[in-house]
Scaffold this motif. Structure first.
Motif, PDB file in Angstrom:
ATOM      1  N   HIS A  30      -6.962  -0.255   2.061  1.00 64.11           N
ATOM      2  CA  HIS A  30      -7.619   0.881   1.366  1.00 64.11           C
ATOM      3  C   HIS A  30      -9.163   0.913   1.790  1.00 64.11           C
ATOM      4  O   HIS A  30      -9.803   1.941   1.749  1.00 64.11           O
ATOM      5  N   ALA A  66      -4.432   5.882  -5.137  1.00 64.79           N
ATOM      6  CA  ALA A  66      -4.557   4.721  -4.504  1.00 64.79           C
ATOM      7  C   ALA A  66      -6.020   4.052  -5.022  1.00 64.79           C
ATOM      8  O   ALA A  66      -6.389   2.910  -5.245  1.00 64.79           O
ATOM      9  N   GLN A  67      -7.227   5.052  -4.907  1.00 63.79           N
ATOM     10  CA  GLN A  67      -8.611   4.644  -5.798  1.00 63.79           C
ATOM     11  C   GLN A  67      -8.371   3.967  -6.799  1.00 63.79           C
ATOM     12  O   GLN A  67      -9.098   2.898  -7.350  1.00 63.79           O
ATOM     13  N   PHE A  80      -6.979   0.668  -6.827  1.00 62.05           N
ATOM     14  CA  PHE A  80      -7.920  -0.247  -6.143  1.00 62.05           C
ATOM     15  C   PHE A  80      -8.691  -0.797  -6.981  1.00 62.05           C
ATOM     16  O   PHE A  80      -9.295  -2.058  -7.282  1.00 62.05           O
ATOM     17  N   ARG A 131      -9.102   2.888   4.824  1.00 58.69           N
ATOM     18  CA  ARG A 131      -9.195   4.533   4.557  1.00 58.69           C
ATOM     19  C   ARG A 131     -10.290   4.852   4.116  1.00 58.69           C
ATOM     20  O   ARG A 131     -10.793   5.887   4.367  1.00 58.69           O
ATOM     21  N   TYR A 144       0.746  -1.236   0.000  1.00 61.57           N
ATOM     22  CA  TYR A 144       0.120  -0.116   0.204  1.00 61.57           C
ATOM     23  C   TYR A 144       0.996   0.998   0.167  1.00 61.57           C
ATOM     24  O   TYR A 144       0.508   2.232  -0.594  1.00 61.57           O
TER      25      TYR A 144
END
Length: 465
Positions: free
Chosen positions: A403, A357-358, A361, A406, A343
């Motif tokens: 994630h 990061a989204q 993912f 988060r 991550y």
């Protein structure tokens, strides 16, 4: 007629007899700590506080012989009549406990030591093992190689998960961390790089001894020794002047120069996101690509097989927080190392002009199987056997768990969790249950049940909410 004596309970009688003869009547410590994936790794009955390893290695000899004197300072957890050390291969030339010769025997990876006198619970003792021979390269359940790896001009010791028992006797399980002094004597002209700080370099009789000290507790699988020719750079990082020691095989110097120049930037970025750097020095060891099959987060200075990419450098350096400082309690908890480090790569990309990061993912959820065929084959918290500890679900799906956290708590609370987790277990051990409890405590108004059930422990691809 003689009078009969009153009946004395057996336990009381044992105490009386022990007091009368002044001795301790112990029992053997366990051979193995029953790790779910490596049940014979580690040993019961004691805890090691410090390793003092005195090694000598000459790669020019036909048998490439290693000689060693290992002195372990340990504390008995029970009354001990015997205890085990993990050591595979190599010949044991003699063992002493508290300076007195001790009997010993070998069975597989177990070196069983029987001290002259039983050890009392809570007693601190020293055991010294003299050993020699040609150290082995071990094959892991997943087919990769570790232990003592021969290189073109020397050797490289890598220990994850159980390879360290190929080059020194010890309590080789991540739950028993200790400080280290490692002195390595090699033919003059070669170098020996290890963990921690270089505290001495002396030459005599055509040989040079390099002495290294690791003051912070370290799991034995993170110990390393690299013997060979290296181009060495030393400098400091940031306002706190964190020392960096970088050793690069001369064949890799040119290819590595640009990426290794990013170490200061990466360390400072990681400190900003994950908290103060947990050790007294940093750096890297870069070997030839053929010298090892993988990179590894050896404490203080990770090992790289060839010039690493930026993502790999970020990954192994962030392990200094997650894996090296906060170490898994058992090998089942390995996702707490690899999910976090993976991550961190996503976060680096997010902060440096790459995908968020989204986006990462979303791409993985949509068609991650294209690049990671086994992505949904098991949950990150339950690897399907020792051969799969380092498979994609541990790394990639482990990062996806983070994630999801988060998404649930928001960025500010998420970074507080990352920094707080590293601080709460600094230089210690932790398991998955402790992590989930920590997250729930930090965000008590959120429901993490679906994340734990579907993403962390659940089988197959979760139904995305």
């Amino acid at each position: 007629m003689p009078r009969s004596l009153p009946t004395v309970p057996a336990a009381l009688l044992a105490l009386v007899l022990t007091a009368c003869d002044g001795g301790v009547h112990g029992t053997p410590g366990g051979s193995g700590v029953h790790d779910p994936y490596f049940p014979k790794a580690g040993n019961g009955g004691y805890d090691v506080g410090h390793y003092d390893l005195r090694l000598a290695y000459d790669p020019s000899g036909g048998d490439r012989r290693l000689t060693g004197i290992a002195t372990l300072t340990a504390r008995a957890d029970q009354d001990l009549s015997a205890f085990d050390l993990d050591l595979v291969g190599l010949h044991v030339d003699g063992v002493t406990v508290e300076g007195r010769p001790a009997r010993f025997n070998r069975a597989g990876q177990e070196l069983t030591v029987r001290p002259h006198d039983d050890l009392a619970a809570r007693e601190t003792f020293r055991v010294t093992v003299r050993y020699s021979g040609t150290p082995r390269t071990l094959t892991d359940p997943d087919g990769s190689h570790e232990g003592w790896l021969r290189t073109a001009d020397g050797a490289l010791a890598l220990g994850e998960p159980v390879g360290s028992m190929a080059w020194f006797p010890g309590n080789h399980h991540p739950s028993d961390k200790a400080t280290y002094d490692i002195a390595v004597t090699v033919p003059k002209g070669l170098q020996a790089v290890s963990n921690g700080e270089l505290t001495g370099e002396t030459s005599a009789g055509g040989r040079t001894t390099f002495s290294w000290h690791t003051a912070a507790p370290m799991a034995s699988y993170l110990a390393t020794v690299a013997v060979g020719h290296y181009d060495v750079s030393r400098y400091t990082i940031g306002p706190d002047r964190l020392p960096a020691y970088v050793a690069v095989d001369p064949t890799q110097t040119k290819a590595s120069r640009a990426v290794l120049a990013k170490i200061p930037e990466i360390v400072e970025w990681e400190e900003h996101n994950f908290g103060p750097y947990p050790f007294s020095s940093t750096g890297a060891i870069v070997v030839r690509p053929q010298d090892a099959e993988y990179s590894l987060e050896t404490q203080n200075r990770p090992v790289f097989h060839g010039a690493p990419g930026t993502g790999t450098l970020v990954h192994e350096l962030v392990h200094q927080w997650y894996g090296d400082s906060v170490t898994p309690r058992t090998w089942r908890d390995i996702w707490l190392n690899e999910g976090f480090a993976t991550y961190a790569e996503w976060l680096w990309e997010e902060d440096h002009g790459g995908d968020s990061a989204q986006q990462t993912f979303d791409r993985l959820y949509a068609h991650g199987e294209d690049d990671h065929p086994g992505l949904w084959s098991f949950p990150p918290a339950k690897p399907s056997g020792a051969a799969h500890l380092f498979d994609d679900p541990v790394y990639v799906r482990g990062a996806m768990v983070l994630h999801k956290i988060r998404q649930t708590v928001g960025d500010a609370a998420f970074y507080d969790i990352l920094r707080g987790w590293a601080a709460a277990h600094r230089h210690g051990n932790a398991d998955t249950g402790e992590f989930t409890a920590y997250v729930e405590k930090k965000a008590p108004d959120k429901d993490f049940g679906p994340i734990w059930k579907n993403w962390l422990y659940g089988k197959g691809k979760p139904d995305r909410p």
